[in-house]
Design an enzyme around this catalytic site. Structure first.
Site, PDB file in Angstrom:
ATOM      1  N   GLY A 112       1.043  -1.371   0.154  1.00 10.99           N
ATOM      2  CA  GLY A 112       0.266  -0.263   0.024  1.00 10.99           C
ATOM      3  C   GLY A 112       0.774   1.474  -0.237  1.00 10.99           C
ATOM      4  N   CYS A 122     -22.463  -7.690 -19.671  1.00  9.87           N
ATOM      5  CA  CYS A 122     -21.147  -7.807 -18.938  1.00  9.87           C
ATOM      6  C   CYS A 122     -19.431  -6.945 -19.441  1.00  9.87           C
ATOM      7  CB  CYS A 122     -20.006  -9.718 -18.408  1.00  9.87           C
ATOM      8  SG  CYS A 122     -21.126 -10.503 -18.456  1.00  9.87           S
ATOM      9  N   CYS A 166     -26.966  -9.808 -16.968  1.00 10.08           N
ATOM     10  CA  CYS A 166     -26.550  -9.767 -18.293  1.00 10.08           C
ATOM     11  C   CYS A 166     -27.398  -9.885 -18.958  1.00 10.08           C
ATOM     12  CB  CYS A 166     -25.337 -10.344 -18.647  1.00 10.08           C
ATOM     13  SG  CYS A 166     -23.897 -10.433 -20.238  1.00 10.08           S
ATOM     14  N   CYS A 194     -18.112 -12.870 -20.143  1.00 15.22           N
ATOM     15  CA  CYS A 194     -19.486 -13.277 -20.644  1.00 15.22           C
ATOM     16  C   CYS A 194     -19.503 -13.828 -21.828  1.00 15.22           C
ATOM     17  CB  CYS A 194     -19.789 -11.225 -21.443  1.00 15.22           C
ATOM     18  SG  CYS A 194     -21.235 -11.562 -22.100  1.00 15.22           S
ATOM     19  N   CYS A 200     -25.706 -13.956 -21.077  1.00 15.93           N
ATOM     20  CA  CYS A 200     -24.949 -13.697 -20.437  1.00 15.93           C
ATOM     21  C   CYS A 200     -25.797 -14.270 -19.731  1.00 15.93           C
ATOM     22  CB  CYS A 200     -23.531 -14.610 -20.645  1.00 15.93           C
ATOM     23  SG  CYS A 200     -23.016 -13.878 -19.437  1.00 15.93           S
TER      24      CYS A 200
END
Lengths: 261, 282
Positions: B29, B262, B237, B268, B240
């Site tokens: 970080g 997606c 979606c 997808c 899909c």
């Protein structure tokens, strides 16, 4: 109980700060007891703001000690403290009210966010609680609570100054540093602000160090007075004693220079 | 291809970047400054990510680039071609086959493995930047863990919108120490960051690299009474029928018709090949 038995909240010993060859302030020492308000007066350039910055940790003095009576460990020299410890003090037990509110506020953050920042900095993580406290403090400094989500840039000068005070006092500090808290405000707004400050100082039992060039402000607020000239302390004493019977030549000049209405 | 050193950058530069990456991995970080190079693309197009990829790729790697989840957008295609040309590495659009994945704005839907490295393109690495413009001051704030200001931003969101409206680049705290910008990924992806793969973040213009080792603790900042919510559009979606994937809203004509699909094109396509059918599938 005599003063000997009470630990001073702040003990200043021989503080000195120079800017190269120019002396900011030199050989300053005093004790501030709990609940006491100390005024520092003097003309522009007399070193009073330098001194205040040294006391509050914004500047590091060249020599001297600034001993604060911490809650956890008793009296400790803040000059020798580590930066994280000093910052922790600065956002819990200390408060600093700047002359210009925009130096002490975040102008692009709402009034509520400004008041809440210190709470969040010390770990408050409940939005509802933070907001309740912010609302409470806006009421105490007489700002309409409907304006909690407005930015300080839309506030008048007097409101900004009161918001700055709320933001500083929300964590219940024990020592407040004020640099010309009424500077640049017109007299009626000054009067209300002084009234408010006097009430808060008395109600919360705050100790304060107030720097100003306005003798009327210290007469109203301060118990004790310190007069500075060219970086030196020229006179100290009880406020009314110093103002009514000034001893040093400079203090006499200062007192007699006040315009009478 | 031989006109270029492997993966475009010279070896000394790659060593310098690898040192920054290792330091970043050692201090999760923390933003490590590095001597970012001019790349043959404009700042803001992924120069930081490209430099990390260049320093990370080996000849045996299989490389995948996604931009907003898609393999076929301009930026993704150009960067993929760039490394095909300069490093001659194999490339793929399939998440599972890739060993190094450079990404902008998304984390793939398929969980990554400890055999993979995810490289993020980061425009502004400093999460405190919009609250505190001075770099000297933000560095001090990181050093002293002075993060109250970050919650002020979230407070402002709630007071203005009634909820935390930050939907992307949602700030996270790493191992209870550094507050980090996860790059402009949607907050939906934040919980995925505790993953098996190494995550490397490169900001070319800002000259910063930071990193997360596998399974680093990543906590999205929030309030007790306004907890973090990794939301997405409440639809399946349209192609899909996936319920668990992050969706793009696509306007399909001038009458305001729209479909949600997606954003991860590979995810997808794989689902459609497996026989999943959405309501607007052709």
């Amino acid at each position: 109980m005599t003063q000997d038995e009470v630990t001073p909240l702040l003990s200043v010993r021989n503080v000195q700060k120079s800017y190269g060859a120019i002396v900011g302030c030199t050989k300053v020492g005093f004790d501030l007891y709990p609940g006491e308000v100390m005024g520092i007066v003097g003309e522009s350039g007399s070193g009073k703001t330098t001194l205040l910055n040294c006391l509050s940790g914004h500047l590091t003095p060249d020599q001297g000690q600034v001993i604060f009576d911490t809650r956890a460990d008793g009296p400790r020299d803040t000059v020798a403290m580590s930066e994280p410890e000093r910052r922790m003090l600065a956002r819990t037990d200390w408060a600093f009210v700047h002359q210009h509110a925009r130096d002490g506020l975040r102008m692009n953050v709402s009034a509520g966010g400004n008041v809440g920042e210190r709470l969040m900095a010390v770990g408050a993580r409940h939005y509802g609680d933070i907001r309740d406290k912010a609302t409470d403090w806006l009421e105490r400094v007489e700002i309409d609570t409907a304006r909690i989500d407005d930015r300080p840039s839309t506030f008048s000068g007097g409101m900004q100054q009161r918001l700055q005070i709320a933001r500083n006092l929300v964590t219940g500090p024990r020592l407040v540093f004020m640099d010309e808290p009424t500077g640049g405000l017109d007299v009626s707004v000054q009067a209300r602000l002084l009234d408010l400050l006097r009430g808060l100082v008395r109600d919360m039992g705050l100790s304060a160090v107030i720097v100003t060039h306005d003798l009327a402000v210290v007469r109203l607020l301060a118990d004790r007075l310190m007069v500075m000239k060219d970086g030196n302390v020229v006179e100290t004493g009880l406020t009314d004693q110093v103002l009514d019977d000034p001893q040093a030549a400079y203090t006499q000049l200062l007192v007699s220079s006040v315009l009478q209405v | 291809m031989t006109e270029y050193n492997f993966a475009y950058l010279d070896e000394q530069t790659k060593r310098m970047i690898r040192r920054a990456i290792l330091k970043g991995l050692a201090i999760p970080g923390y933003q490590v400054p590095f001597a970012s190079r001019e790349m043959p693309m404009p700042y803001g197009w992924g120069t930081g990510g490209v430099q990390i990829s260049a320093a990370t790729l080996t000849p045996e790697d299989t490389f995948k680039v996604i931009d907003q989840g898609a393999d076929d957008t301009t930026n993704a295609v150009s960067i993929r071609k760039f490394f095909e040309h300069t490093a001659n590495v194999a490339t793929t659009t399939k998440t599972a086959e890739a060993t190094v994945i450079q990404t902008r704005h998304r984390i793939p839907e398929d969980p990554l493995t400890d055999e993979q490295i995810l490289v993020y393109q980061v425009p502004i690495p400093e999460p405190l930047r919009f609250l505190e413009p001075r770099e000297t001051e933000t560095r001090k704030m990181h050093a002293l863990e002075d993060y109250g200001l970050m919650h002020v931003k979230l407070y402002e969101d709630i007071s203005r919108h009634g909820h935390i409206a930050t939907a992307y680049a949602y700030p996270v705290r790493i191992e209870e120490r550094y507050v980090m910008d996860p790059s402009p990924t949607p907050k939906f992806d934040n919980p995925k960051m505790e993953m098996a793969a190494i995550q490397l973040f490169g900001a070319g213009r800002e000259q910063r690299i930071y990193a997360l080792p596998p399974y680093t603790k990543v906590v999205s900042l929030d309030f007790e009474d306004h907890p973090f919510d990794p939301s997405k559009a409440p639809h399946p979606c349209a192609l899909c029928n996936a319920e668990d994937a992050y969706l793009d809203e696509v306007i399909t004509d001038d009458e305001g018709a729209r479909m949600f699909v997606c954003s991860d094109t590979d995810y997808c396509e794989a689902r459609r090949e497996a026989g999943h059918v959405g309501k607007d599938a052709i």
